[in-house]
Design a protein around this motif. Structure first.
Motif, short mmCIF file in Angstrom:
data_model
loop_
_atom_site.label_atom_id
_atom_site.label_comp_id
_atom_site.label_asym_id
_atom_site.label_seq_id
_atom_site.Cartn_x
_atom_site.Cartn_y
_atom_site.Cartn_z
N VAL A 169 -13.51 -30.36 -40.66
CA VAL A 169 -14.63 -30.69 -39.78
C VAL A 169 -14.20 -31.85 -38.89
CG1 VAL A 169 -17.02 -31.47 -39.66
CG2 VAL A 169 -16.32 -29.88 -41.46
N GLN A 170 -14.10 -31.58 -37.60
CA GLN A 170 -13.62 -32.60 -36.68
C GLN A 170 -14.71 -33.57 -36.25
OE1 GLN A 170 -11.62 -31.05 -33.21
NE2 GLN A 170 -10.42 -32.91 -33.00
N TYR A 171 -15.92 -33.04 -35.99
CA TYR A 171 -17.06 -33.87 -35.60
C TYR A 171 -18.27 -33.44 -36.41
CZ TYR A 171 -14.09 -34.78 -31.54
OH TYR A 171 -13.04 -35.12 -30.73
N ASN A 172 -19.11 -34.41 -36.74
CA ASN A 172 -20.32 -34.11 -37.51
C ASN A 172 -21.37 -35.18 -37.24
OD1 ASN A 172 -22.30 -33.48 -39.35
ND2 ASN A 172 -21.06 -33.90 -41.16
N PRO A 173 -22.42 -34.87 -36.48
CA PRO A 173 -23.43 -35.87 -36.15
C PRO A 173 -24.60 -35.93 -37.12
CG PRO A 173 -23.85 -33.91 -34.88
CD PRO A 173 -22.65 -33.62 -35.74
N PHE A 174 -24.60 -35.07 -38.14
CA PHE A 174 -25.79 -34.89 -38.96
C PHE A 174 -25.79 -35.72 -40.24
CE2 PHE A 174 -25.20 -30.82 -36.70
CZ PHE A 174 -26.38 -30.81 -35.97
N ARG A 175 -26.99 -36.11 -40.65
CA ARG A 175 -27.13 -36.78 -41.95
C ARG A 175 -26.84 -35.80 -43.07
NH1 ARG A 175 -32.04 -38.80 -39.83
NH2 ARG A 175 -33.20 -37.52 -41.32
N GLN A 176 -27.19 -34.52 -42.84
CA GLN A 176 -26.87 -33.50 -43.84
C GLN A 176 -26.68 -32.15 -43.14
OE1 GLN A 176 -28.83 -33.22 -47.81
NE2 GLN A 176 -29.51 -31.20 -47.11
N VAL A 177 -25.64 -31.45 -43.52
CA VAL A 177 -25.36 -30.10 -43.05
C VAL A 177 -25.20 -29.21 -44.27
CG1 VAL A 177 -23.73 -28.59 -41.85
CG2 VAL A 177 -24.26 -30.84 -40.92
N ARG A 178 -25.81 -28.03 -44.24
CA ARG A 178 -25.68 -27.07 -45.34
C ARG A 178 -25.07 -25.78 -44.79
NH1 ARG A 178 -28.12 -26.67 -50.38
NH2 ARG A 178 -29.45 -28.44 -49.83
N LEU A 179 -23.97 -25.36 -45.41
CA LEU A 179 -23.27 -24.14 -45.03
C LEU A 179 -23.12 -23.24 -46.25
CD1 LEU A 179 -20.37 -25.87 -43.08
CD2 LEU A 179 -22.37 -24.81 -42.04
N ARG A 180 -23.05 -21.94 -46.02
CA ARG A 180 -22.81 -20.99 -47.11
C ARG A 180 -21.40 -20.43 -46.96
NH1 ARG A 180 -27.32 -17.58 -47.08
NH2 ARG A 180 -28.12 -18.58 -48.99
N LEU A 181 -20.66 -20.42 -48.06
CA LEU A 181 -19.31 -19.86 -48.09
C LEU A 181 -19.39 -18.40 -48.52
CD1 LEU A 181 -16.23 -20.11 -47.94
CD2 LEU A 181 -16.28 -21.03 -50.28
N LEU A 182 -18.80 -17.51 -47.72
CA LEU A 182 -18.85 -16.07 -47.97
C LEU A 182 -17.45 -15.49 -47.98
CD1 LEU A 182 -21.73 -15.26 -45.46
CD2 LEU A 182 -21.96 -15.33 -47.95
N PHE A 183 -17.23 -14.52 -48.86
CA PHE A 183 -15.98 -13.75 -48.88
C PHE A 183 -16.35 -12.28 -48.72
CE2 PHE A 183 -14.66 -17.62 -50.95
CZ PHE A 183 -13.35 -17.78 -50.58
N TYR A 184 -15.80 -11.65 -47.68
CA TYR A 184 -16.06 -10.24 -47.41
C TYR A 184 -14.80 -9.41 -47.64
CZ TYR A 184 -20.31 -11.48 -44.72
OH TYR A 184 -21.55 -11.94 -44.31
N ALA A 185 -14.97 -8.19 -48.16
CA ALA A 185 -13.92 -7.19 -48.08
C ALA A 185 -13.83 -6.73 -46.63
CB ALA A 185 -14.24 -6.02 -49.00
N VAL A 186 -12.74 -6.08 -46.27
CA VAL A 186 -12.54 -5.59 -44.91
C VAL A 186 -12.46 -4.07 -44.94
CG1 VAL A 186 -11.01 -5.59 -42.89
CG2 VAL A 186 -11.37 -7.69 -44.21
#
Length: 288
Positions: A169-186
């Motif tokens: 993460v190069q820049y982050n202006p937020f007090r909190q960020v929530r992301l979901r990690l996903l793994f997909y088949a292709v």
């Protein structure tokens, strides 16, 4: 001049109509508990959102949406629910998700002759960026980003166990960020079914930047030799903005003809593909 993938991700903001589509997502069992951060998307269109921690959601109606459009509600570990958009226009709905029966992953003893390996890009440079650049001061447009996805295609050259996931993460202006990690088949060169039934989330606090690591060893994730997968992040929530910062960015090398990323504006929107390589990698233990 810095090229921003956000412009490709978000395009022009939706024109808001007077009506807001809303509802709540709950478990379809005796607890009737909320399904936090469930994804709500209109099939094939860049419309939808993510539910909050109480399972409540709302997103703007639009003349581009038809009453017969399919709305698909998903949660990791749950069976998808489908309804018509016209139903959301008529009432504030409660949508119940049934849990998806989970096949227990076989617990294996790791091979003795393992070799550490990296899948992905460990460099932090790049002129392309994914994130919330230019919208952090606009709360309406920030809400529109909820549910967007960004992923990179990886191929394992050997059989391997996955130790951890890493994103820069190069820049982050937020007090909190929530992301979901996903793994997909292709399948057919596109992301297909999810490979993990656990809901893995990253929560960044206090403008956290740099390399972010997620330990994946408890999930016993394994790839076969030559298996193609997609590793993706979904934008779930962001709280607070620091005036001195202007963007939330993950850098990527562009162009990178031998690599590919995908983006989509919402959980059911069409995928867009670009010849780029983001600062995302997996540490694995491989064997022949």
């Amino acid at each position: 001049m810095r090229l921003l993938l956000l412009q490709l991700l978000c395009g022009s903001p939706l024109l808001l109509s007077a009506q807001t589509l809303s509802g709540r997502v709950l478990r379809a069992d005796s607890t009737a508990a909320p399904v936090p951060f469930a994804s709500i998307g209109v099939k094939g269109k860049a419309a939808g959102t993510v539910a909050d921690v109480q399972g409540r959601f709302r997103f703007p109606d639009s003349p581009e949406l038809a009453a017969t459009d399919s709305v698909i509600v998903t949660g990791v570990g749950y069976r998808p629910a489908r309804l018509l958009l016209g139903q959301l226009r008529e009432a504030d709905l409660t949508i119940k998700l049934k849990t998806q029966p989970q096949v227990l992953r076989e617990v294996t003893v790791r091979h003795r002759q393992l070799r550490p390996q990296v899948l992905g890009r460990t460099s932090t440079s790049g002129v392309a960026h994914w994130g919330a650049n230019s919208i952090v001061k606009d709360s309406v447009r920030r809400r529109e980003k909820l549910g967007s996805e960004f992923g990179t295609f990886l191929t394992s050259p050997r059989n391997c166990y996955v130790d951890d996931f890493n994103v820069y993460v190069q820049y982050n202006p937020f007090r909190q960020v929530r992301l979901r990690l996903l793994f997909y088949a292709v399948r057919g060169g596109r992301p297909a079914e999810l490979l993990l039934s656990q809901d893995i989330q990253l929560v960044l606090t206090d403008r956290q930047r740099g390399w972010i690591k997620v330990d994946l060893r408890p999930h016993n994730l394994q790839f076969s030799k030559g298996q193609k997968v997609v590793v993706a992040l979904q934008w779930l929530d962001a709280v607070g903005v620091t005036p001195n910062y202007q963007s939330f960015d993950v850098p990527a090398l562009l162009p990178s003809p031998l690599h590919r990323i995908y983006t989509r504006d919402k959980s059911q929107a069409n995928w867009k593909f670009y010849p780029a390589r983001p600062s995302i990698y997996l540490n694995v233990q491989s064997w022949r």
